[in-house]
Design an enzyme around this catalytic site. Structure first.
Site, short mmCIF file in Angstrom:
data_model
loop_
_atom_site.label_atom_id
_atom_site.label_comp_id
_atom_site.label_asym_id
_atom_site.label_seq_id
_atom_site.Cartn_x
_atom_site.Cartn_y
_atom_site.Cartn_z
N ARG A 232 -6.97 -23.26 31.50
CA ARG A 232 -8.12 -22.63 32.12
C ARG A 232 -7.65 -21.37 32.85
O ARG A 232 -6.55 -21.34 33.40
CB ARG A 232 -8.79 -23.59 33.13
N HIS A 280 -9.37 -15.69 24.30
CA HIS A 280 -9.92 -17.04 24.45
C HIS A 280 -10.30 -17.62 23.09
O HIS A 280 -11.43 -18.05 22.87
CB HIS A 280 -11.14 -17.04 25.38
#
Length: 317
Positions: A232, A280
């Protein structure tokens, strides 16, 4: 997936995101459940939706839905939802793609091989028109440390072990994985780091793991160790990584997630020394998988059945 019964015809979903166009999910949700009404945040009558389907929603957007009964993430992560202090006390669910672990393992395997086969050095040499063939080392000489041994982290660690790497793993609780040396809890973190050449972060985001990729962690690794960050964004302390790269305490990094996304133009990470920025992309659920799982949970919600992949909001996953 069976179609939704007619009693659910008026159930309305709203797609909410601060910075991501979610309109591409509408056809997938309708294919799974044509009876559902789907709208976008900010559109007329969106405020009467009963289900919020979210990715990085603006603070307060979910709380502004008076008829809300369910919040559904479009990914495995829900930290971008749970950080909203005004989040109503309704069930929160996530998407679990059966192919997610495979996709993540593919990405991490590529990243580990990038450093193990010294492709970072080869790419640098190419820019300098320098011909140098790095020696080929047996993978058993390379210690890969995986932070986070949930379903995905365990798959990654096991696959790397099968390729011959020396694999170690660290988690909050004790885990037993064949061929993987495991460490647990705060007392096991430093010994885990001290024996690691390539660090892979696959942790969930909790109060304990926020900011864990910091100077103290980097200094505990073997000098020149490499970082692969696919956990994350908020795990990372950006200035600590930049400093570690500039001083060569960290010998290279592949970072797929950042505290602020998309990474803005002019950010120091774009030009950071021996670092690859990826957008991402390590592993992403397909639109059809998202549509099917959201539609199934709407059916279960209306019928009073147990929801799939419900989140324990006290743990954050």
């Amino acid at each position: 997936m069976r179609g939704l019964p007619s009693t659910q015809a008026m159930t309305k979903l709203v797609l909410i995101s601060r910075d991501f166009d979610m309109s591409h999910l509408i056809p997938s949700i309708h294919r799974a459940a044509p009876e559902l009404e789907v709208t976008l945040h900010g559109h007329e009558n969106a405020s009467d939706a009963e289900v919020a389907v979210c990715w990085n929603p603006p603070t307060g957007a979910i709380a502004a839905l008076p008829r809300l009964r369910l919040v559904h993430s479009i990914a495995a992560g829900v930290d971008n939802i749970l950080t909203d202090p005004s989040l109503p006390r309704v069930p929160v669910c996530r998407v679990v793609d059966p192919q997610h672990a495979r996709g993540m393992s593919e990405f991490v395997t590529w990243a580990v091989l990038h450093f193990h086969r010294q492709l970072d050095r080869v790419i640098s040499n190419q820019r300098e028109e320098r011909w140098f063939r790095p020696p080929q080392q047996d993978p058993s000489t390379c210690s890969v440390g995986v932070m986070g041994l949930g379903e995905i982290g365990s798959r990654v660690a096991t696959d790397l072990h099968r390729l011959g790497f020396s694999v170690r793993g660290w988690a909050r609780r004790a885990r037993d994985l064949q061929g993987v040396e495991t460490f647990e809890g705060s007392q096991g973190l430093e010994p885990f780091l001290q024996g690691t050449d390539i660090l892979v972060c696959l942790l969930p985001l909790t109060d304990e793991t926020r900011g864990i990729l910091n100077a103290r962690t980097f200094n505990a690794l073997r000098p020149g160790a490499k970082l692969i960050h696919v956990g994350r964004g908020e795990h990372l302390v950006p200035e600590d990584l930049l400093r570690a790269l500039n001083t060569e305490r960290i010998g290279g990094a592949i970072v797929d997630v950042f505290p602020n996304e998309p990474l803005p133009r002019g950010d120091a990470f774009w030009q950071a020394k021996n670092m690859i920025v990826t957008p991402h992309m390590a592993s992403v659920a397909s639109a059809d998988t998202i549509g099917l799982q959201v539609a199934e949970n709407v059916r279960r919600l209306v019928n009073g059945e147990a929801l799939h992949n419900a989140v324990d909001v006290t743990r954050g996953y």
